[in-house]
Design an enzyme around this catalytic site. Structure first.
Site, mmCIF file in Angstrom:
data_model
loop_
_atom_site.group_PDB
_atom_site.id
_atom_site.type_symbol
_atom_site.label_atom_id
_atom_site.label_comp_id
_atom_site.label_asym_id
_atom_site.label_seq_id
_atom_site.Cartn_x
_atom_site.Cartn_y
_atom_site.Cartn_z
ATOM 1 N N ASP A 57 0.831 -1.201 0.000
ATOM 2 C CA ASP A 57 0.000 0.000 0.000
ATOM 3 C C ASP A 57 0.867 1.253 0.000
ATOM 4 O O ASP A 57 0.575 2.226 -0.707
ATOM 5 C CB ASP A 57 -0.909 -0.029 1.239
ATOM 6 C CG ASP A 57 -1.784 1.202 1.348
ATOM 7 O OD1 ASP A 57 -2.668 1.375 0.494
ATOM 8 O OD2 ASP A 57 -1.574 2.003 2.286
ATOM 9 N N GLU A 129 -1.745 -5.766 -3.377
ATOM 10 C CA GLU A 129 -0.881 -4.934 -2.541
ATOM 11 C C GLU A 129 0.198 -5.777 -1.866
ATOM 12 O O GLU A 129 1.359 -5.351 -1.771
ATOM 13 C CB GLU A 129 -1.716 -4.198 -1.495
ATOM 14 C CG GLU A 129 -2.599 -3.109 -2.084
ATOM 15 C CD GLU A 129 -3.419 -2.381 -1.042
ATOM 16 O OE1 GLU A 129 -3.838 -1.247 -1.318
ATOM 17 O OE2 GLU A 129 -3.640 -2.946 0.053
#
Length: 236
Positions: A57, A129
């Protein structure tokens, strides 16, 4: 390697080839695809992918922010923030994960598997992610950044053509208002996760009929995605 069998290693090597990444430590890719439900059923004998997801992220945010800052020099800070949010939203990341086939390689707990977790937006988003986090640890920042930007290229193209900056809720509201007496409302379907990382699912209801659903890490994002789906259906 976090409970990875020889057969699993072969699958992961095939996936790495599909991804275009030669991992020094294929175990990182393995961990990136372990859902919490699987780890829970293994009673702590394997690690899940949430820590790698955290790293991925951060890579996504910095990579996309730098790209937008460099390639869109006239956009003010507020527009940069909105544009970045639309590019790295749950729906976009899940679409990338699906395109890469990550759902096929997820290790899920029995309940999650039976309830369709392999195709669930949140699981796909988290997997992408986490894989990006694994690439970062294995290959370094530049490789991870370049990989993220390659996967996000279609989203950046939409921004370039002005297609990603639309306020779908406003567009849908304007469309509905063309029919006198029509009503529109957004209904919360589900809110999951801890307070600091909530995930929302909303439906947009027009004249009492559900016309679209959307997911996101904020109520606003979920409502925008629901409106976007409703608009897409209106065009068909």
């Amino acid at each position: 390697m976090n409970g990875c069998s020889a057969a699993r290693k072969g699958e992961l090597l095939a996936l790495a080839q599909r991804l275009g990444v030669t991992f020094h430590d294929i175990g990182l890719l393995h961990t990136a695809l372990i859902h919490t439900s699987y780890a829970n059923e293994a009673q702590g004998r394997v690690a899940h992918n949430e820590r790698l997801e955290f790293l991925g992220d951060a890579v996504l945010e910095l990579a996309s922010s730098t790209y937008l800052y460099t390639h869109f020099p006239t956009l003010p800070e507020g527009e940069l923030t909105k544009t970045r949010a639309s590019i790295v939203c749950s729906a976009a990341l899940a679409k990338i994960a699906a395109r890469l086939g990550l759902g096929e390689y997820l290790l899920l707990g029995h309940g999650e598997e039976m309830s369709g977790g392999r195709a669930r937006t949140t699981n796909l988003e988290d997997a992408f992610e986490a894989v990006l986090g694994a690439i970062y640890l294995d290959q370094g920042w530049e490789t991870a950044r370049d990989y993220a930007l390659r996967q996000l290229a279609p989203e950046f193209d939409q921004v370039r053509h002005g297609e990603n900056l639309q306020d779908y809720k406003t567009l849908l509201q304007e469309l509905v208002q063309k029919t006198p007496g029509s009503t529109i409302a957004y209904e919360l379907l589900e809110a999951t996760g801890p307070d600091h990382a909530k995930h929302y699912r909303y439906a947009v209801v027009i004249d009492g009929k559900t016309c679209g659903e959307g997911e996101g890490s904020s109520k606003k994002e979920a409502e925008q995605q629901a409106a976007r789906m409703a608009l897409a259906r209106q065009k068909k």
